[in-house]
Each structure stands twice: as structure tokens, then as C-alpha cells.
Scaffold this motif. Structure first.
Motif: not given
Length: 306
Positions: A153-155, A202-207, A259-267, A270-272
Motif C-alpha cells: 500500500g505504500a505510495r 496504532e498504525a491502523r488508527a493513524a492511517g 529478530e528484534d521484531h520492531a515494526f516499520a510502516g508507511t503513512f 501530512g499524517a503524524r
């Protein structure tokens, strides 16, 4: 010490499943041919991993409880990375008959406790004799009526952000390979990762437009987002959160250690991103992943490269 061979298959199953905590999603727990887990959404998020002794864990490096915590964490994090709520874990165990029953019990204690952190339950599985210990773990989750967060979904124009610790497990593994155990925080991070399971919600709520679990290295895993979305991801190395304890090689561990199992996302532009997330770059037109404008590597984990 009692061995699992002395207990037998059904004695071992009875010992491991007795008293397992079951959450509200479990309509029927261990004891029948299969468990019954609620799926209010009508869809089930499912993922699985294999862990093989001396490939994914070593008994002289990690106690059984930590092995169980880690086995559960890496699967539950994948469910959370889809924007889903983890609900259940199924565990297949292969082990030599001479394995101490107490060792396996502590393994299952770790699995159950990590499930409790994520709000899930161990609901069943299988045991079988084998020459080496192998775990096959399947995690299930519920989307609560919402679409999954995927890698596609990243743009262009999106922000790239991360949540959780990066590089500590990789640095801890290097210490263990050298026969060292200090700093203890790094060794603990390798033995027992602590994913921020709330990151998915958290990521879902922030779009968020895309999301994944960082299991094989930040650059490599963001490469999956770039490929699936048909974009280029540009990382600013000065923005990457590098724990001070990692020292001079910290950036390398943060960019390539898994193996730290952090998360990476795109938003979206203008989103915070939510509190606790750190913006480390942006999405652009093109392909691949660059760090400070250049390809970075080699790095990241591949089971057939090592």
C-alpha cells in the motif's frame, strides 16, 4: 529427571496442556481433535514459522523459557503487523525421547506467557519424536472487520516510520558467537525479543498505508514493501533510532539486524505517526531501498544465504 520418552506422547500432552490459560477467543481448548477459536470477523489471519535447534536457537545459549517466548513472539508479531489482534497459537514440537520433561514444560511456559502479553492463547498442537528439537508454530488473529495492512500500500510521498527497538538482538547474537555475555541487555534482547504488539493497532488508527514486522533486517524488510508497492524507499541514516548501547557499529545493527521484531510502516503525506514511532525516511517513485541516497548492504537474514 523424567524424560518425555518416559512420559510418553499422551502423558507429555497432558502435562503441557494442563492449566494452560485460555482467553475469551477460545471456545474449546486442548483435549479434542481440534480447538475452536472465535473468528468474529469471518476471516482468520494465519502465519507460521519453523524453529530448528542449532539453526534458530541453541540450548547452551538460551534457556527453554526464553526459547518459548521467542518462538511465540516472532509469530504473534507477524499477526500484529497485518493490523490484526492475535488470538491463538498452535505449536508442533519434535524432540528426542531423552529430552527432560521439565525442559519442555519451561518451553511451554514461555510460549504461554508471551501469548498473554499479546492477548492470545496456546490452544493446541502436536508432539513427535525426532533427532533434534524443532518447533512449528502457527499464530492466528482477528481483523475485527477491517482490511489487512499489507506490504503493497505504500505510495510516493508517504512517510516511513519505525516502532520498537532495532539492532539489539543482532548485537547480542554477535556477543554469543564470541563467547561473551556482556552487555547483558544485548544478550537478553537476542534471547527474548519484546515486540510492541500494540504497534499494529496504532498504525491502523493513524492511517498507515503499509506495515510489516522487522524480522530479517530493516533495509531488507523495507525492500519487501518497496517491491510489493512498486516504489523506492529512502532512509535517512541520521533519523534511524540507534540505541546508544550498540556503540560504534550501532547503525549497521539497526539497519541489517533482525529478530528484534520492531515494526516499520508507511503513512500518508501530512499524517503524524503515533507517539513512539520515529520517522526515518520517505517513499518516492522508483524501486528498491537506499540509505542516504545509496544502496546499503549486504545485510539482512536469508535462511539459504545465512
Amino acid at each position: 529427571m523424567t524424560t518425555i520418552g518416559e512420559l510418553g506422547e499422551f502423558g507429555l500432552i497432558a502435562r503441557l496442556t494442563r492449566g494452560l490459560p485460555l482467553g475469551p477467543d477460545v471456545a474449546l481448548g486442548p483435549g479434542d481433535d481440534a480447538a475452536v477459536v472465535a473468528a468474529p470477523d469471518g476471516r482468520v489471519v494465519a502465519t507460521c514459522d519453523l524453529l530448528v535447534e542449532d539453526r534458530h536457537f541453541r540450548r547452551d545459549w538460551s534457556p527453554p523459557y526464553d526459547i518459548g517466548r521467542k518462538a511465540a513472539a516472532q509469530n504473534l508479531a507477524d499477526v500484529a503487523a497485518m493490523g490484526a489482534r492475535p488470538t491463538a497459537l498452535l505449536v508442533g514440537l519434535a524432540a528426542p525421547a531423552a529430552t527432560e520433561a521439565a525442559w519442555v514444560q519451561r518451553l511451554y511456559d514461555g510460549l504461554a506467557d508471551e501469548c498473554a502479553r499479546a492477548g492470545a492463547s496456546v490452544v493446541g498442537g502436536d508432539v513427535v519424536a525426532a533427532e533434534a528439537i524443532t518447533l512449528a508454530v502457527t499464530a492466528l488473529g482477528d481483523l475485527a472487520g477491517r482490511p489487512p495492512l499489507t506490504r503493497s500500500g505504500a505510495r510516493p510521498g508517504d512517510l516511513v516510520a519505525v516502532r520498537g527497538r532495532l539492532g539489539l538482538s543482532s548485537a547480542g547474537l554477535e556477543l554469543l558467537r564470541r563467547g561473551e555475555d556482556e552487555p547483558a541487555e544485548l544478550v537478553r534482547a537476542h534471547r527474548r525479543p519484546s515486540p510492541p504488539y500494540e504497534a499494529g493497532a496504532e498504525a491502523r488508527a493513524a492511517g498507515a498505508t503499509a506495515l510489516l514486522d522487522v524480522s530479517d533486517g530493516l533495509v531488507q524488510d523495507l525492500g519487501h514493501v518497496a517491491e510489493a508497492s512498486g516504489v523506492r524507499i529512502e532512509i535517512d541514516s541520521t533519523a534511524v533510532p540507534v540505541p546508544e548501547i550498540l556503540g560504534p557499529g550501532g547503525l549497521r545493527h539497526a539497519l541489517t539486524g533482525g529478530e528484534d521484531h520492531a515494526f516499520a510502516g508507511t503513512f500518508p503525506p501530512g499524517a503524524r505517526p503515533p507517539a513512539g514511532w520515529t520517522v526515518i525516511g520517505r517513499v518516492a517513485e522508483g524501486a528498491g531501498v537506499v540509505v542516504d541516497g545509496r544502496p546499503y548492504g549486504p545485510g539482512g537474514w536469508d535462511h539459504y544465504r545465512g
